[in-house]
Design an enzyme around this catalytic site. Structure first.
Site, short mmCIF file in Angstrom:
data_model
loop_
_atom_site.label_atom_id
_atom_site.label_comp_id
_atom_site.label_asym_id
_atom_site.label_seq_id
_atom_site.Cartn_x
_atom_site.Cartn_y
_atom_site.Cartn_z
N SER A 86 0.96 -1.57 0.12
CA SER A 86 0.01 0.35 0.05
C SER A 86 1.20 0.94 0.04
O SER A 86 0.60 2.30 -0.80
CB SER A 86 -0.88 -0.11 0.91
OG SER A 86 -1.27 1.66 1.25
N TRP A 93 2.44 1.60 -3.13
CA TRP A 93 1.50 2.00 -4.41
C TRP A 93 1.40 3.43 -4.51
O TRP A 93 1.97 3.93 -5.59
CB TRP A 93 0.21 1.45 -4.14
CG TRP A 93 -1.01 1.59 -4.96
CD1 TRP A 93 -1.56 1.38 -5.91
CD2 TRP A 93 -2.25 2.74 -4.73
NE1 TRP A 93 -2.39 2.51 -6.62
CE2 TRP A 93 -2.57 2.70 -6.19
CE3 TRP A 93 -1.75 4.26 -4.27
CZ2 TRP A 93 -3.90 4.06 -6.17
CZ3 TRP A 93 -2.47 4.92 -4.16
CH2 TRP A 93 -4.21 5.21 -5.25
N HIS A 94 1.46 3.56 -3.16
CA HIS A 94 1.52 5.87 -3.02
C HIS A 94 2.82 6.67 -3.83
O HIS A 94 2.33 7.44 -4.39
CB HIS A 94 1.41 6.44 -1.75
CG HIS A 94 0.12 5.85 -1.54
ND1 HIS A 94 -0.30 4.87 -0.37
CD2 HIS A 94 -0.79 6.26 -1.40
CE1 HIS A 94 -2.00 5.00 -0.37
NE2 HIS A 94 -2.28 5.92 -0.12
N GLY A 95 3.63 5.84 -3.49
CA GLY A 95 4.92 6.31 -4.79
C GLY A 95 6.27 5.50 -4.54
O GLY A 95 6.08 4.89 -3.71
N PHE A 115 0.22 9.84 -8.19
CA PHE A 115 0.26 8.42 -7.33
C PHE A 115 -0.57 7.60 -8.65
O PHE A 115 -0.64 6.98 -8.95
CB PHE A 115 -0.31 8.11 -6.57
CG PHE A 115 0.18 9.15 -5.42
CD1 PHE A 115 0.96 9.45 -5.15
CD2 PHE A 115 -0.60 9.18 -3.88
CE1 PHE A 115 1.66 10.55 -3.69
CE2 PHE A 115 -0.26 9.93 -2.47
CZ PHE A 115 0.71 10.59 -3.30
#
Lengths: 466, 295
Positions: A319, A322-324, A466
């Site tokens: 997770s 996934w954001h960066g 993102f």
């Protein structure tokens, strides 16, 4: 074309007018054309990527559906996942992996020849990739039939209100909506407009104004004392919530204007009484995606304690990533994973809910503080900045520096209070009876006036990166 | 459907009404703060005079009514518009204009985007004309149609000060000499510039005042001596230009306060702006010298 700027609303007004002027059979085609135009207005060169994702979803979805054997289905799903994820991995993670490998080789005194590439991150790639991937898994699990109408499939991947920053849609919810005839509903239209206004208020009146202060402090944290750093951390918690939930509200409201219902993405996350609770309320579409397509396939919580801990950490690390593509996001995800495991260890996997308001308040405050500390890693560009901020907070030095003009600081404080009271009111009055016309109109007019007076119609959205 | 139409119509009506009402409230405060009312002496300038001149004290010491129309960031083009706007709004010509000048009066960065200062006064034809020439069509029409979009945080502060009738400098802070010396070494200070358009507009303003028959005192409010000495040749050149402009017109006089006050560091909140103590000292000195002149 940002949803917090005028061109978007001209586009929307024109789009709505044409949409309802057309007969039903042309509406989906019109929505797809509008979605393509919207995406191209950001960067037309990435239309190829979007087309790729649509083609992979459509072709592999049909292939999975047609496969007679389980192995064939699995094989097609794996191919689909690979083809769907490849652009995301390349555009978002290539430089991160490449640079990390270079650093490792340099540390080990080894030569490394792969250069750093100047790659522009396509808008919303993480969102539509996950949406496409979710569709393929749903077809594989036989939760839905593969979509045979290319138009519906293309619209499902590219629907413009959600393409930039979600909410990440699910095929079983969205595809039937694209298939059915959608009539103009005045109630839904009004509710959509209300949600857009509220989202816009959160974004341009709260988030973008707090951004002045947060950006000033984070750009040079060493120059500020403990109170300023604490305030910047606190303001960022509110900024990111108002920024992201503001976008989500605009997206949900916009979709509703076209007769499409998107899933809810936030449910008062800062009223959570635990980290576990927080993740049931924050970015719900992503959390539930990870739950359904990663956590449960890994075994969920129906396994040994150790395996469960592993599953939780994998989900949170993914997770974060996934954001960066940055180690700070990984740390942010890791922190949440560890906090959730600690919480499980202290209170058990299925804790009894807090009864008294005092225990609820203390738990809520503690959760908010922990989430705020974790956001420092999310916001900081690197570990060095994050550590300067954390050290500054712990050292208890210096005074409060406004970072912005006194006028701006005072106005921000006042607007924050208005927002907090409004949010508490909505939270404590969840099922309010339909208000009279004059009350609703007055509420909308006041919000619009505040947007006009205090709004900053300039900054982009945090999650669009993102 | 009928209810929906009613909600939309009522929202638009209420939004328009709120715009008119709130705008009227803000305008009252703003006009009070910028003293858009008939007065014998008009102070025109930017933040240096906004913080450096106490309107009430000047009025008391001169025994004349004083209006202070000073806006943070107002360049020479803006000031000419401010003068015309003042006369248009009040329908009155002041006897004397106090116009603040400094060695940085012709620096281009002072006037950058400064037309935005005037959005709240869009109801005035003079201001509208100025904005039509300088603002983007999108900004112009947005602010024209929705009055509440015309204000920024600085203007909200001015509204509150207007209602409180407060023209005093609120800062008692003293300039950090050590930090400023560092900035001087690094060269990160406000440089002296000579923008030809600004210089032309300055001359045009003095000529316009001459035609209007209004006396003008060019007041060089003090800047910190360290800043004045940072670019000595350019400083002398800029002040020389201002002096020669003053000599060109019989109704214009220059009053330079740098010689007396720029070395008194305790009077400054930063290298350019005076603090409260500095405001009292500068205003008193200015009033005394004007009184002598008026006699």
């Amino acid at each position: 074309m940002l949803p917090n700027a005028f061109p978007f609303y001209f586009f929307l007004l024109l789009g709505i007018s044409l949409y309802y002027a057309l007969s039903h059979r042309w509406r989906n085609l019109f929505l797809l054309t509008a979605s393509i135009f919207f995406y191209a207005s950001w960067e037309w060169r990435f239309l190829g990527l979007l087309s790729w994702q649509i083609a992979v979803s459509y072709i592999l979805g049909l292939a999975i559906g047609k496969s007679a054997t389980q192995i064939g289905r699995k094989w097609h799903l794996a191919t689909g996942a690979f083809l769907s994820l490849s652009p995301l991995v390349f555009f978002k993670y290539f430089n991160f992996l490449n640079d990390s490998a270079r650093q490792l080789c340099t540390a080990l005194d080894l030569s490394y020849l792969v250069p750093h590439l100047n790659i522009l991150l396509p808008l919303g790639i993480s969102f539509y990739t996950f949406q496409s991937l979710g569709y393929l898994v749903d077809v594989y699990r036989r939760q839905i039939e593969p979509e045979r109408d290319f138009l519906h499939c293309a619209l499902f991947i590219s629907f413009f209100p959600q393409i930039a920053s979600g909410p990440i849609g699910r095929a079983p919810e969205l595809l039937p909506q694209f298939r059915r005839i959608r009539e103009f509903s005045p109630e839904a239209f009004e509710s959509g407009l209300a949600q857009i206004i509220w989202g816009l208020f959160k974004k341009v009146v709260v988030a973008d104004r707090l951004a002045f202060y947060v950006d000033a402090i984070y750009s040079n944290p060493a120059a500020y004392g403990t109170p300023s750093l604490c305030l910047a951390a606190l303001f960022f918690s509110i900024q990111i919530y108002c920024d992201f939930s503001g976008y989500t509200d605009i997206a949900i409201g916009t979709a509703r204007l076209f007769g499409i219902e998107l899933r809810r993405n936030f449910e008062f996350p800062y009223f959570s009484t635990s980290i576990n609770d927080f993740w049931k309320r924050w970015h719900i579409s992503l959390t539930s995606w990870f739950r359904d397509y990663l956590y449960i396939p890994l075994g969920g919580n129906r396994c040994s304690r150790l395996r469960h801990a592993f599953n939780v950490m994998v989900v949170f690390l993914f997770s974060g990533l996934w954001h960066g593509a940055n180690w700070t996001f990984l740390a942010w995800g890791g922190m949440h994973g560890v906090l959730q495991l600690l919480e499980n260890a202290i209170r058990g996997r299925k804790p009894t809910p807090y009864r008294s308001w005092l225990s609820k308040s203390i738990a809520g405050l503690l959760t908010f503080l922990l989430v705020t500390v974790a956001w420092i890693f999310f916001r900081a560009p690197d570990f060095r900045t994050a550590s300067v901020i954390l050290k500054g907070i712990c050292s208890w030095r210096g005074g409060l520096s406004l970072g912005v003009s006194l006028n701006t600081f005072a106005i921000n404080g006042l607007l924050l209070l208005v927002f907090a009271l409004w949010e508490i009111w909505i939270f404590t009055h969840p099922v309010s009876p339909k208000q009279p016309i004059w009350q609703r109109s007055l509420k909308y007019a006041v919000l619009l006036s505040m947007i006009a007076m205090f709004g900053q119609m300039s900054g982009g959205f945090i999650y669009q990166h993102f | 459907m009928k209810e929906f139409c009613k909600v939309i119509a009522l929202t638009l009506v209420l939004f328009a009404a709120l715009n008119l009402m709130v705008n009227a409230i803000l305008q009252t405060g703003l006009k009070r703060y910028y003293c858009l009312q008939p007065a014998e002496v008009l102070v025109i300038g930017h933040s240096m005079s906004e913080m450096g001149i106490d309107r009430d004290l000047l009025e008391e010491r001169l025994g004349l009514s004083v209006a202070k129309y000073c806006m943070n960031g107002a360049g020479t083009a803006d000031r000419l518009v401010m003068l015309k706007h003042y006369i248009e709004t009040t329908g009155h010509k002041p006897k004397m204009v106090i116009y603040d000048v400094s060695a940085r009066s012709f620096s281009l960065d002072l006037a950058d985007n400064s037309h935005a200062l005037f959005y709240p006064f869009m109801a005035s034809p003079v201001i509208r004309e100025y904005l039509r020439r300088n603002a983007s069509p999108k900004d112009y029409w947005t602010k024209r149609l929705i009055p509440l979009t015309r204000y920024d945080d600085t203007r909200f502060g001015a509204v509150i000060r207007g209602y409180r009738r407060n023209w005093k400098c609120s800062s008692s802070r003293r300039v950090d000499l050590h930090a400023f010396s560092e900035r001087l070494k690094q060269g990160t200070f406000w440089k002296i510039g000579f923008d030809e358009e600004s210089m032309r507009l300055f001359d045009e303003t003095l000529a316009w005042l001459d035609v209007q028959g209004i006396n003008c005192i060019l007041v060089a409010l003090p800047c910190l001596d360290l800043l004045n000495e940072a670019q000595p040749e350019l400083y002398a050149k800029a002040m020389g230009h201002i002096r020669s402009e003053a000599e060109k017109y019989p109704n214009v006089q220059l009053h330079d306060m740098n010689g007396e006050l720029s070395a008194r560091h305790e009077l400054f909140r930063d290298p350019i702006h005076l603090n409260r103590e500095g405001q009292i000292v500068a205003t008193s000195q200015l009033a005394d010298s004007l009184k002598d002149g008026l006699k």
